[in-house]
Design a protein around this motif. Structure first.
Motif, PDB file in Angstrom:
ATOM      1  N   VAL A 107       0.886  -1.162   0.000  1.00  0.00           N
ATOM      2  CA  VAL A 107       0.000   0.000   0.000  1.00  0.00           C
ATOM      3  C   VAL A 107       0.924   1.212   0.000  1.00  0.00           C
ATOM      4  CG1 VAL A 107      -1.834   1.233   1.210  1.00  0.00           C
ATOM      5  CG2 VAL A 107      -1.754  -1.274   1.289  1.00  0.00           C
TER       6      VAL A 107
ATOM      7  N   ILE B  77      -6.824  -2.945  -2.232  1.00  0.00           N
ATOM      8  CA  ILE B  77      -6.211  -3.784  -1.200  1.00  0.00           C
ATOM      9  C   ILE B  77      -6.864  -5.163  -1.187  1.00  0.00           C
ATOM     10  CG2 ILE B  77      -5.812  -4.050   1.279  1.00  0.00           C
ATOM     11  CD1 ILE B  77      -5.824  -0.982   1.487  1.00  0.00           C
TER      12      ILE B  77
ATOM     13  N   VAL C 291       1.745  -7.622   8.219  1.00  0.00           N
ATOM     14  CA  VAL C 291       1.498  -6.228   7.828  1.00  0.00           C
ATOM     15  C   VAL C 291       2.655  -5.416   8.394  1.00  0.00           C
ATOM     16  CG1 VAL C 291      -0.106  -4.285   7.930  1.00  0.00           C
ATOM     17  CG2 VAL C 291      -0.993  -6.629   7.868  1.00  0.00           C
TER      18      VAL C 291
ATOM     19  N   ILE D  38      -3.264  -1.755   8.860  1.00  0.00           N
ATOM     20  CA  ILE D  38      -2.703  -0.720   7.988  1.00  0.00           C
ATOM     21  C   ILE D  38      -2.817   0.641   8.665  1.00  0.00           C
ATOM     22  CG2 ILE D  38      -3.104   0.565   5.840  1.00  0.00           C
ATOM     23  CD1 ILE D  38      -3.822  -2.140   4.535  1.00  0.00           C
TER      24      ILE D  38
ATOM     25  N   TRP E 153       0.201   3.168   9.811  1.00  0.00           N
ATOM     26  CA  TRP E 153       0.203   4.602   9.492  1.00  0.00           C
ATOM     27  C   TRP E 153       0.381   5.441  10.754  1.00  0.00           C
ATOM     28  CZ3 TRP E 153      -4.609   5.014   5.720  1.00  0.00           C
ATOM     29  CH2 TRP E 153      -4.232   4.530   4.457  1.00  0.00           C
TER      30      TRP E 153
ATOM     31  N   VAL F 225       3.009   0.530   3.370  1.00  0.00           N
ATOM     32  CA  VAL F 225       2.741  -0.666   4.171  1.00  0.00           C
ATOM     33  C   VAL F 225       2.935  -1.895   3.292  1.00  0.00           C
ATOM     34  CG1 VAL F 225       1.112  -1.865   5.669  1.00  0.00           C
ATOM     35  CG2 VAL F 225       1.034   0.637   5.501  1.00  0.00           C
TER      36      VAL F 225
END
Length: 321
Positions: free
Chosen positions: A42, A97, A111, A145, A149, A175
């Protein structure tokens, strides 16, 4: 326009401004034919598009803050992370995603954080951002995710950026989502002795997932390896009473190791040689000494990360852990 989600096999992913330091390194490793778990990124642009509009206002008090201004750093960190946790991802991003997640065809994924200012030759944010292992479904992937962040603005990361003179708003976070391995052993290898700077490979490996080694939570075997031959010149096999493993319901836990397995070496001579060959390839690929994370699953060595060794401290004669 940069796509919000890119595969690790996509040449675009090799750009660190898009995929962050970790993501771009993994993409280059895959392009070089090295064994890296499949995955996608991502991109940092997805975070930029999802960032709350008042982020600049929330970060403003840091302009005059020092690394010891703990009250300001903690207050700003809390406000910014709360704002990031409240972000609603756009439907187009969620769809992208979801498609990439389904393509992995894996019940469990990791992740992982991948900031645009990390794993640099003169600075390292190693361990300062969040990574989550053994995430089992799409909804949880989306939650993690957002957590990654938010970790861009943890107190430690903020203080480090102040110390390094980096602009808080200029640093972006990508990510990395990858297939989750269930390794028999995992560890780290330095292509230079991290204490003396001597040209030899130094590896540390424990049973189970590498989180135990990275966090120092589980006992680890130590290996000093001839970089030319891949043969261990010194080994220290310890009693490994615990390891970190995946939990069937998701996440990880620390469990006890059966007595019969505690003194078994984590790495075989063949695996050490294979890992050494990969380490030499990584030094050639990235042009310098490397700090490498690896895992052994199904008798195969997999590479999880490679970054520059940012410090080679020769000032102290201390035992390395």
């Amino acid at each position: 326009m940069i796509k919000p989600v890119v595969l690790l096999s996509d040449p675009l992913t090799q750009n660190p401004s898009i995929a962050g330091g970790k993501g771009s390194a993994l993409a280059r490793m895959i392009d070089a034919g090295l064994p890296v778990p499949d995955g996608f990124v991502v991109t940092s642009q997805a975070l930029h598009a999802s960032t709350p509009p008042n982020i600049q206002e929330l970060l403003a008090p840091l302009e005059s803050a020092s690394t010891t201004d703990f009250d300001t750093i903690n207050q700003v960190s809390g406000l910014v992370r709360d704002a990031m946790h409240g972000v609603e991802l756009e439907s187009d991003l969620l769809d992208a995603i979801s498609v990439a997640h389904r393509q992995l065809q894996s019940d469990a994924v990791s992740v992982r954080s991948s900031a645009t200012a990390e794993d640099m030759a003169d600075a390292s944010f190693a361990g300062q951002y969040e990574t989550f292992l053994n995430i089992l479904n799409f909804d949880n992937v989306v939650l993690r995710i957002r957590d990654v962040w938010a970790s861009l603005h943890s107190p430690r990361a903020i203080a480090y950026r102040i110390q390094a003179g980096l602009d808080h708003e200029a640093v972006r976070m990508a990510v990395v989502i990858q297939n989750q391995l269930q390794p028999d052993a995992s560890g780290v290898l330095f292509t230079r002795d991290p204490v003396t700077g001597t040209h030899r490979f130094v590896a540390s490996a424990s049973l189970g997932l590498g989180e135990g080694v990275v966090a120092g939570e589980t006992p680890a075997d130590q290996f000093q390896i001839d970089p030319d031959t891949g043969i261990a010149t010194s080994t220290q096999i310890v009693s490994k009473d615990a390891k970190v493993v995946s939990v069937p319901s998701g996440g990880i836990e620390r469990v006890e190791v059966p007595d019969s397995d505690r003194l078994q070496p984590t790495l075989s001579a063949l695996q050490i040689q294979e890992l050494s060959e990969m380490a030499r390839s990584l030094e050639d690929l990235f042009g310098g000494p490397q700090d490498i994370e690896f895992a052994v699953a199904d008798n195969t060595v997999h590479l999880l990360q490679s970054r520059p060794i940012t410090t080679l401290d020769t000032s102290d004669n201390v035992d390395w852990e």
